[in-house]
Design a protein around this motif. Structure first.
Motif, PDB file in Angstrom:
ATOM      1  N   SER A  33      10.926  64.103  20.284  1.00  0.00           N
ATOM      2  CA  SER A  33      10.125  62.585  20.135  1.00  0.00           C
ATOM      3  C   SER A  33       9.108  62.026  19.338  1.00  0.00           C
ATOM      4  O   SER A  33       9.608  60.671  18.830  1.00  0.00           O
ATOM      5  CB  SER A  33       9.693  61.991  22.468  1.00  0.00           C
ATOM      6  OG  SER A  33      10.708  62.939  22.823  1.00  0.00           O
ATOM      7  N   VAL A  34       8.225  62.602  18.550  1.00  0.00           N
ATOM      8  CA  VAL A  34       7.395  61.942  17.452  1.00  0.00           C
ATOM      9  C   VAL A  34       8.142  61.879  17.255  1.00  0.00           C
ATOM     10  O   VAL A  34       7.544  60.849  16.016  1.00  0.00           O
ATOM     11  CB  VAL A  34       6.236  62.702  17.751  1.00  0.00           C
ATOM     12  CG1 VAL A  34       4.370  62.011  16.981  1.00  0.00           C
ATOM     13  CG2 VAL A  34       5.313  62.595  19.055  1.00  0.00           C
ATOM     14  N   VAL A  35       8.701  62.844  16.622  1.00  0.00           N
ATOM     15  CA  VAL A  35       8.969  62.448  14.959  1.00  0.00           C
ATOM     16  C   VAL A  35      10.895  61.737  15.346  1.00  0.00           C
ATOM     17  O   VAL A  35      10.214  60.569  14.345  1.00  0.00           O
ATOM     18  CB  VAL A  35       9.765  64.122  14.574  1.00  0.00           C
ATOM     19  CG1 VAL A  35      11.021  64.110  13.793  1.00  0.00           C
ATOM     20  CG2 VAL A  35       8.754  64.720  14.133  1.00  0.00           C
ATOM     21  N   VAL A  36      11.049  61.256  15.777  1.00  0.00           N
ATOM     22  CA  VAL A  36      12.379  60.361  16.020  1.00  0.00           C
ATOM     23  C   VAL A  36      11.662  59.414  16.030  1.00  0.00           C
ATOM     24  O   VAL A  36      11.952  57.906  15.172  1.00  0.00           O
ATOM     25  CB  VAL A  36      13.265  61.109  17.118  1.00  0.00           C
ATOM     26  CG1 VAL A  36      14.066  59.840  17.445  1.00  0.00           C
ATOM     27  CG2 VAL A  36      13.877  61.732  17.107  1.00  0.00           C
ATOM     28  N   LEU A  37      10.634  58.876  16.658  1.00  0.00           N
ATOM     29  CA  LEU A  37       9.741  58.006  16.478  1.00  0.00           C
ATOM     30  C   LEU A  37       9.247  57.382  15.449  1.00  0.00           C
ATOM     31  O   LEU A  37       9.548  55.756  15.306  1.00  0.00           O
ATOM     32  CB  LEU A  37       9.374  57.462  17.936  1.00  0.00           C
ATOM     33  CG  LEU A  37       9.894  57.081  19.560  1.00  0.00           C
ATOM     34  CD1 LEU A  37       9.046  56.839  20.657  1.00  0.00           C
ATOM     35  CD2 LEU A  37      11.246  55.999  19.955  1.00  0.00           C
ATOM     36  N   ASN A  38       8.146  58.343  15.125  1.00  0.00           N
ATOM     37  CA  ASN A  38       8.008  57.649  13.740  1.00  0.00           C
ATOM     38  C   ASN A  38       8.709  57.655  12.705  1.00  0.00           C
ATOM     39  O   ASN A  38       8.348  56.722  11.888  1.00  0.00           O
ATOM     40  CB  ASN A  38       6.440  59.002  13.691  1.00  0.00           C
ATOM     41  CG  ASN A  38       5.850  59.122  14.270  1.00  0.00           C
ATOM     42  OD1 ASN A  38       4.903  58.354  13.960  1.00  0.00           O
ATOM     43  ND2 ASN A  38       5.677  58.989  15.787  1.00  0.00           N
ATOM     44  N   VAL A  39       9.261  58.192  12.807  1.00  0.00           N
ATOM     45  CA  VAL A  39      10.860  58.286  11.467  1.00  0.00           C
ATOM     46  C   VAL A  39      11.181  56.921  11.675  1.00  0.00           C
ATOM     47  O   VAL A  39      11.281  55.901  10.876  1.00  0.00           O
ATOM     48  CB  VAL A  39      11.915  59.156  11.790  1.00  0.00           C
ATOM     49  CG1 VAL A  39      12.832  59.068  10.364  1.00  0.00           C
ATOM     50  CG2 VAL A  39      11.138  60.658  10.995  1.00  0.00           C
ATOM     51  N   ALA A  40      12.044  57.206  12.235  1.00  0.00           N
ATOM     52  CA  ALA A  40      12.510  55.102  13.297  1.00  0.00           C
ATOM     53  C   ALA A  40      11.626  54.208  13.016  1.00  0.00           C
ATOM     54  O   ALA A  40      12.200  52.678  11.870  1.00  0.00           O
ATOM     55  CB  ALA A  40      12.985  54.981  14.466  1.00  0.00           C
ATOM     56  N   ALA A  41      10.396  54.504  12.869  1.00  0.00           N
ATOM     57  CA  ALA A  41       9.171  53.606  13.232  1.00  0.00           C
ATOM     58  C   ALA A  41       9.122  53.257  11.348  1.00  0.00           C
ATOM     59  O   ALA A  41       8.954  51.775  10.825  1.00  0.00           O
ATOM     60  CB  ALA A  41       7.801  53.289  13.565  1.00  0.00           C
TER      61      ALA A  41
END
Length: 151
Positions: A11-19
């Motif tokens: 979740s952290v990786v997906v949200l941070n990459v998206a941001a």
């Protein structure tokens, strides 16, 4: 515990990459200040509801490293994505639908977090969160508007 940590890290990786990858409508200053505001809100709420009243928490009672990964890994990026695409200048019904849509996303994410064990309840109910998400998200919008006025 391993499954819950995997869910959190993904979740952290997906949200941070998206941001990081999204085209930005927010300035670096707005991202920085709104992220700090989101973190302060999260920490104040957690100090009271988690540490003081033990209504919920991350992984297990008390403070542990996974809590910091959740707080500092999820809140700034989710806040940035939410505010970046907020429909400023659109009709109120679109703003309401946007906040309700994000509230639904937060609700589903919290439900999954409960089921996977990275989040737990001691007296808190999922529907309490459902009632809290819209005003909290609106508070993030109001904070961004204040930052823009002050700037």
């Amino acid at each position: 515990m391993a499954g819950s940590m995997i869910f959190l890290i993904v979740s952290v990786v997906v949200l941070n990459v998206a941001a990081l990858m999204m085209s930005k409508r927010l300035t670096a200053w707005e991202i920085w200040t709104t992220s700090l505001f989101a973190l302060v809100c999260e920490l104040v709420v957690n100090i009271v509801l988690d540490l003081k009243f033990d209504l919920y928490g991350y992984f297990e009672k008390g403070v542990q490293g996974g809590s910091f990964i959740a707080i500092f890994g999820l809140y700034p990026s989710a806040n940035t994505i939410f505010l970046n695409f907020y429909p400023f200048g659109r009709p109120k019904w679109q703003k309401v639908l946007y906040i309700l849509g994000w509230s639904g996303f937060c609700f589903i994410f919290e439900y999954a977090s409960l089921k996977l064990g990275y989040f737990y309840y001691h007296g808190w109910k999922l529907w309490y969160s459902a009632l809290c998400y819209p005003p909290l998200l609106w508070l993030m919008v109001l904070n961004l508007q204040l930052i823009r006025r002050l700037r």
